[in-house]
Design a protein around this motif. Structure first.
Motif, PDB file in Angstrom:
ATOM      1  N   UNK A  28    -102.129 -18.951 -85.954  1.00 47.54           N
ATOM      2  CA  UNK A  28    -101.354 -19.300 -84.940  1.00 47.54           C
ATOM      3  C   UNK A  28    -100.658 -18.292 -84.093  1.00 47.54           C
ATOM      4  N   UNK A  29    -100.563 -17.106 -84.796  1.00 46.95           N
ATOM      5  CA  UNK A  29    -100.082 -15.785 -84.140  1.00 46.95           C
ATOM      6  C   UNK A  29    -101.112 -15.334 -83.012  1.00 46.95           C
ATOM      7  N   UNK A  30    -102.253 -15.559 -83.156  1.00 48.74           N
ATOM      8  CA  UNK A  30    -103.331 -15.066 -81.985  1.00 48.74           C
ATOM      9  C   UNK A  30    -103.292 -16.142 -81.005  1.00 48.74           C
ATOM     10  N   UNK A  31    -102.850 -17.393 -81.281  1.00 44.20           N
ATOM     11  CA  UNK A  31    -102.947 -18.588 -80.311  1.00 44.20           C
ATOM     12  C   UNK A  31    -101.625 -18.515 -79.335  1.00 44.20           C
ATOM     13  N   UNK A  32    -100.698 -17.746 -79.900  1.00 45.18           N
ATOM     14  CA  UNK A  32     -99.091 -17.798 -79.268  1.00 45.18           C
ATOM     15  C   UNK A  32     -99.090 -16.849 -77.852  1.00 45.18           C
ATOM     16  N   UNK A  33     -99.382 -17.471 -76.797  1.00 46.71           N
ATOM     17  CA  UNK A  33     -99.559 -16.712 -75.550  1.00 46.71           C
ATOM     18  C   UNK A  33     -98.371 -16.255 -75.014  1.00 46.71           C
ATOM     19  N   UNK A  34     -97.196 -17.093 -75.318  1.00 49.60           N
ATOM     20  CA  UNK A  34     -95.864 -16.879 -74.733  1.00 49.60           C
ATOM     21  C   UNK A  34     -95.435 -15.406 -75.206  1.00 49.60           C
ATOM     22  N   UNK A  35     -95.841 -14.942 -76.242  1.00 46.22           N
ATOM     23  CA  UNK A  35     -95.362 -13.383 -76.730  1.00 46.22           C
ATOM     24  C   UNK A  35     -96.364 -12.275 -76.208  1.00 46.22           C
ATOM     25  N   UNK A  36     -97.373 -12.600 -75.274  1.00 40.83           N
ATOM     26  CA  UNK A  36     -98.420 -11.626 -75.177  1.00 40.83           C
ATOM     27  C   UNK A  36     -97.693 -10.387 -74.451  1.00 40.83           C
ATOM     28  N   UNK A  37     -98.035  -9.384 -75.012  1.00 46.39           N
ATOM     29  CA  UNK A  37     -97.582  -7.929 -74.419  1.00 46.39           C
ATOM     30  C   UNK A  37     -96.187  -7.587 -75.215  1.00 46.39           C
ATOM     31  N   UNK A  38     -95.683  -8.320 -75.806  1.00 46.64           N
ATOM     32  CA  UNK A  38     -94.442  -8.198 -76.480  1.00 46.64           C
ATOM     33  C   UNK A  38     -94.899  -6.863 -77.623  1.00 46.64           C
ATOM     34  N   UNK A  39     -93.965  -5.975 -77.558  1.00 40.94           N
ATOM     35  CA  UNK A  39     -94.160  -4.717 -78.427  1.00 40.94           C
ATOM     36  C   UNK A  39     -95.688  -4.203 -78.335  1.00 40.94           C
ATOM     37  N   UNK A  40     -96.292  -4.546 -77.260  1.00 42.05           N
ATOM     38  CA  UNK A  40     -97.489  -3.990 -76.951  1.00 42.05           C
ATOM     39  C   UNK A  40     -98.711  -4.557 -77.505  1.00 42.05           C
ATOM     40  N   UNK A  41     -98.341  -5.839 -78.110  1.00 44.16           N
ATOM     41  CA  UNK A  41     -99.516  -6.814 -78.770  1.00 44.16           C
ATOM     42  C   UNK A  41    -100.042  -7.825 -77.690  1.00 44.16           C
ATOM     43  N   UNK A  42    -101.118  -8.087 -78.492  1.00 43.16           N
ATOM     44  CA  UNK A  42    -101.973  -9.325 -78.003  1.00 43.16           C
ATOM     45  C   UNK A  42    -101.273 -10.699 -78.660  1.00 43.16           C
ATOM     46  N   UNK A  43    -100.889 -11.533 -77.646  1.00 48.60           N
ATOM     47  CA  UNK A  43    -100.315 -12.790 -78.059  1.00 48.60           C
ATOM     48  C   UNK A  43     -99.214 -12.327 -79.034  1.00 48.60           C
ATOM     49  N   UNK A  44     -99.066 -13.053 -80.023  1.00 50.36           N
ATOM     50  CA  UNK A  44     -97.911 -12.807 -80.969  1.00 50.36           C
ATOM     51  C   UNK A  44     -98.250 -11.732 -82.065  1.00 50.36           C
ATOM     52  N   UNK A  54     -98.232 -19.094 -90.340  1.00 51.00           N
ATOM     53  CA  UNK A  54     -98.863 -18.228 -90.537  1.00 51.00           C
ATOM     54  C   UNK A  54     -99.567 -17.788 -91.978  1.00 51.00           C
ATOM     55  N   UNK A  55    -100.668 -17.304 -92.376  1.00 52.22           N
ATOM     56  CA  UNK A  55    -101.154 -16.919 -93.507  1.00 52.22           C
ATOM     57  C   UNK A  55    -101.268 -15.507 -93.957  1.00 52.22           C
ATOM     58  N   UNK A  56     -99.935 -15.207 -94.946  1.00 53.62           N
ATOM     59  CA  UNK A  56    -100.040 -13.815 -95.202  1.00 53.62           C
ATOM     60  C   UNK A  56    -100.443 -13.714 -96.535  1.00 53.62           C
ATOM     61  N   UNK A  57    -101.347 -12.458 -96.994  1.00 49.75           N
ATOM     62  CA  UNK A  57    -101.752 -12.344 -98.154  1.00 49.75           C
ATOM     63  C   UNK A  57    -102.301 -13.642 -99.137  1.00 49.75           C
ATOM     64  N   UNK A  58    -103.089 -14.254 -98.247  1.00 49.28           N
ATOM     65  CA  UNK A  58    -103.806 -15.351 -98.521  1.00 49.28           C
ATOM     66  C   UNK A  58    -102.918 -16.506 -99.111  1.00 49.28           C
ATOM     67  N   UNK A  59    -101.690 -16.591 -98.577  1.00 47.44           N
ATOM     68  CA  UNK A  59    -100.547 -17.764 -98.684  1.00 47.44           C
ATOM     69  C   UNK A  59     -99.930 -18.174 -97.357  1.00 47.44           C
ATOM     70  N   UNK A  60    -100.123 -19.481 -97.101  1.00 44.37           N
ATOM     71  CA  UNK A  60     -99.450 -19.678 -96.065  1.00 44.37           C
ATOM     72  C   UNK A  60     -98.077 -20.038 -96.136  1.00 44.37           C
ATOM     73  N   UNK A  61     -97.607 -19.554 -94.895  1.00 45.13           N
ATOM     74  CA  UNK A  61     -96.127 -19.327 -94.804  1.00 45.13           C
ATOM     75  C   UNK A  61     -95.544 -20.623 -94.001  1.00 45.13           C
ATOM     76  N   UNK A  62     -94.339 -20.947 -94.244  1.00 46.10           N
ATOM     77  CA  UNK A  62     -93.791 -21.814 -93.461  1.00 46.10           C
ATOM     78  C   UNK A  62     -92.943 -21.629 -92.236  1.00 46.10           C
ATOM     79  N   UNK A  63     -91.791 -22.116 -91.950  1.00 42.96           N
ATOM     80  CA  UNK A  63     -91.039 -21.979 -90.630  1.00 42.96           C
ATOM     81  C   UNK A  63     -90.508 -20.620 -90.649  1.00 42.96           C
ATOM     82  N   UNK A  64     -90.015 -20.104 -89.578  1.00 41.69           N
ATOM     83  CA  UNK A  64     -89.381 -18.906 -89.415  1.00 41.69           C
ATOM     84  C   UNK A  64     -88.471 -18.606 -90.538  1.00 41.69           C
ATOM     85  N   UNK A  65     -87.443 -19.698 -90.524  1.00 37.37           N
ATOM     86  CA  UNK A  65     -86.292 -19.501 -91.619  1.00 37.37           C
ATOM     87  C   UNK A  65     -86.927 -19.534 -93.037  1.00 37.37           C
TER      88      UNK A  65
END
Length: 99
Positions: A28-44, A54-65
Motif C-alpha cells: 500500500x505504501x508504493x501505491x499511495x501517490x498522494x505522498x509522492x515526493x514527501x521527504x524525497x521518497x517515491x509515493x509514500x 503495510x507488512x513489516x518484518x513479515x507481519x501485516x500492520x493495522x491502521x495508523x493508530x
C-alpha cells in the motif's frame, strides 16, 4: 541525493517497480501517490508509518493508530527522521495530508 524508500531499505520486494515482486503484491505504501515526493521518497516510501495495511518484518500492520508505536521504534523511521531534520513532518501532519 534522494534517501531510500522503505521497500529499498527493508528489501521486502513489494516496492514500486520492484523487479522481483513478493507473492503478496505491491505494498500500500508504493501505491499511495498522494505522498509522492514527501521527504524525497517515491509515493509514500518515506512516510510508510501513516499507511494502513503495510507488512513489516513479515507481519501485516493495522491502521495508523494501531501501528504507530511500532513505527516510532522502527530503524527506518528513525533514519528518515534524522535525514530530514529539521524538515521532518510529524506523523499526525502527514496523516492529515491524505485524509
Amino acid at each position: 541525493m534522494r534517501g531510500q524508500n522503505c521497500w529499498e531499505y527493508k528489501k521486502c520486494g513489494r516496492g514500486k517497480d520492484e523487479s522481483v515482486m513478493n507473492k503478496t503484491g505491491l505494498c500500500p505504501v508504493a501505491k499511495e501517490t498522494r505522498l509522492d515526493g514527501l521527504h524525497g521518497g517515491i509515493n509514500a516510501g518515506r512516510a510508510c508509518w501513516v499507511i494502513a495495511g503495510t507488512t513489516c518484518d513479515n507481519e501485516t500492520q493495522g491502521s495508523f493508530t494501531q501501528k504507530l508505536d511500532n513505527c516510532l521504534e522502527c530503524d527506518f523511521y528513525q533514519i528518515v527522521m534524522r535525514e530530514e531534520h529539521p524538515d521532518f513532518y510529524n506523523p499526525g501532519y502527514i496523516l492529515q495530508m491524505i485524509r
